[in-house]
Design a protein around this motif. Structure first.
Motif, PDB file in Angstrom:
ATOM      1  N   LYS A   3      15.286 -65.100  31.157  1.00 10.04           N
ATOM      2  CA  LYS A   3      15.563 -65.352  32.563  1.00 10.04           C
ATOM      3  C   LYS A   3      15.159 -66.779  32.912  1.00 10.04           C
ATOM      4  O   LYS A   3      14.056 -67.211  32.591  1.00 10.04           O
ATOM      5  CB  LYS A   3      14.799 -64.349  33.425  1.00 10.04           C
ATOM      6  N   LYS A   4      16.043 -67.510  33.577  1.00  6.85           N
ATOM      7  CA  LYS A   4      15.781 -68.905  33.930  1.00  6.85           C
ATOM      8  C   LYS A   4      14.858 -68.970  35.139  1.00  6.85           C
ATOM      9  O   LYS A   4      15.062 -68.289  36.141  1.00  6.85           O
ATOM     10  CB  LYS A   4      17.097 -69.627  34.229  1.00  6.85           C
ATOM     11  N   SER A   5      13.861 -69.821  35.036  1.00  2.00           N
ATOM     12  CA  SER A   5      12.924 -70.006  36.141  1.00  2.00           C
ATOM     13  C   SER A   5      13.457 -71.091  37.079  1.00  2.00           C
ATOM     14  O   SER A   5      13.925 -72.131  36.642  1.00  2.00           O
ATOM     15  CB  SER A   5      11.560 -70.430  35.592  1.00  2.00           C
ATOM     16  N   PHE A   6      13.385 -70.845  38.345  1.00  2.00           N
ATOM     17  CA  PHE A   6      13.808 -71.816  39.345  1.00  2.00           C
ATOM     18  C   PHE A   6      12.594 -72.322  40.126  1.00  2.00           C
ATOM     19  O   PHE A   6      12.613 -72.404  41.354  1.00  2.00           O
ATOM     20  CB  PHE A   6      14.849 -71.185  40.281  1.00  2.00           C
ATOM     21  N   GLU A   9      13.204 -75.580  42.142  1.00  4.23           N
ATOM     22  CA  GLU A   9      13.989 -75.338  43.343  1.00  4.23           C
ATOM     23  C   GLU A   9      13.144 -74.646  44.409  1.00  4.23           C
ATOM     24  O   GLU A   9      13.243 -74.948  45.589  1.00  4.23           O
ATOM     25  CB  GLU A   9      15.224 -74.503  43.010  1.00  4.23           C
ATOM     26  N   ARG A  10      12.323 -73.697  43.979  1.00  5.33           N
ATOM     27  CA  ARG A  10      11.440 -72.997  44.917  1.00  5.33           C
ATOM     28  C   ARG A  10      10.451 -73.987  45.546  1.00  5.33           C
ATOM     29  O   ARG A  10      10.248 -73.987  46.763  1.00  5.33           O
ATOM     30  CB  ARG A  10      10.698 -71.878  44.191  1.00  5.33           C
ATOM     31  N   TRP A  54      16.108 -66.810  47.445  1.00  5.37           N
ATOM     32  CA  TRP A  54      17.205 -67.156  46.539  1.00  5.37           C
ATOM     33  C   TRP A  54      17.094 -68.612  46.111  1.00  5.37           C
ATOM     34  O   TRP A  54      17.897 -69.462  46.502  1.00  5.37           O
ATOM     35  CB  TRP A  54      18.522 -66.893  47.258  1.00  5.37           C
ATOM     36  N   LYS A  56      17.851 -70.096  43.437  1.00  8.54           N
ATOM     37  CA  LYS A  56      18.982 -70.586  42.660  1.00  8.54           C
ATOM     38  C   LYS A  56      19.959 -71.377  43.534  1.00  8.54           C
ATOM     39  O   LYS A  56      20.606 -72.315  43.080  1.00  8.54           O
ATOM     40  CB  LYS A  56      19.698 -69.398  42.012  1.00  8.54           C
ATOM     41  N   PHE A  59      19.599 -75.363  43.804  1.00  7.46           N
ATOM     42  CA  PHE A  59      19.742 -76.241  42.642  1.00  7.46           C
ATOM     43  C   PHE A  59      20.420 -77.552  43.021  1.00  7.46           C
ATOM     44  O   PHE A  59      19.907 -78.638  42.738  1.00  7.46           O
ATOM     45  CB  PHE A  59      20.530 -75.535  41.523  1.00  7.46           C
TER      46      PHE A  59
END
Length: 132
Positions: A3-6, A9-10, A54, A56, A59
């Motif tokens: 799973k890609k970590s964001f 972005e967070r 959200w 994502k 980005f």
């Protein structure tokens, strides 16, 4: 599948959104920039909500923000360093050359040895205990 970590972005949503919300609150409290605060308050709130729910979706806004930051840093760094060099360092160098400042003693006459005797202060062993 990993799973890609964001995380970036967070963090972008929290930091930039938080700053927008704080600035908007301050502007509304002070009664200044009311037009700007009506834009930055919802935008900051939206960034915080997206950062929470959200990340994502943040980005491309994060990428655009970083490109803007890189462009601004290149411009401001070039301008600031140019000003410092041409308005501070260059005049100091010109004045020192005109006054005959030669710290390396390059203009002195040829001699067999360039050794200079130590000053009296440096001969005292206590000088090495408290050098400054």
């Amino acid at each position: 599948m990993k799973k890609k970590s964001f995380r970036r972005e967070r963090e972008f949503g929290f930091i930039v959104g938080g700053i927008f919300v704080l600035l908007s609150g301050w502007w509304l409290y002070r009664g200044k920039f009311s037009g700007a605060s009506h834009v930055t308050l919802p935008l900051g709130s939206l960034l915080i909500v997206f950062g929470l729910l959200w990340p994502k979706a943040l980005f491309w806004p994060n990428r655009g923000w970083m490109l803007l930051a890189e462009g601004l840093s290149f411009i401001t760094t070039t301008i600031i360093l140019g000003i410092v060099f041409f308005l501070i360092i260059t005049p100091i160098g010109v004045l020192k050359r005109l006054s005959g400042w030669d710290p390396l003693d390059r203009r002195s006459a040829r001699r067999s040895s360039y050794w200079k005797a130590y000053s009296e202060r440096q001969r005292d062993p206590r000088h090495y205990e408290k050098m400054y």
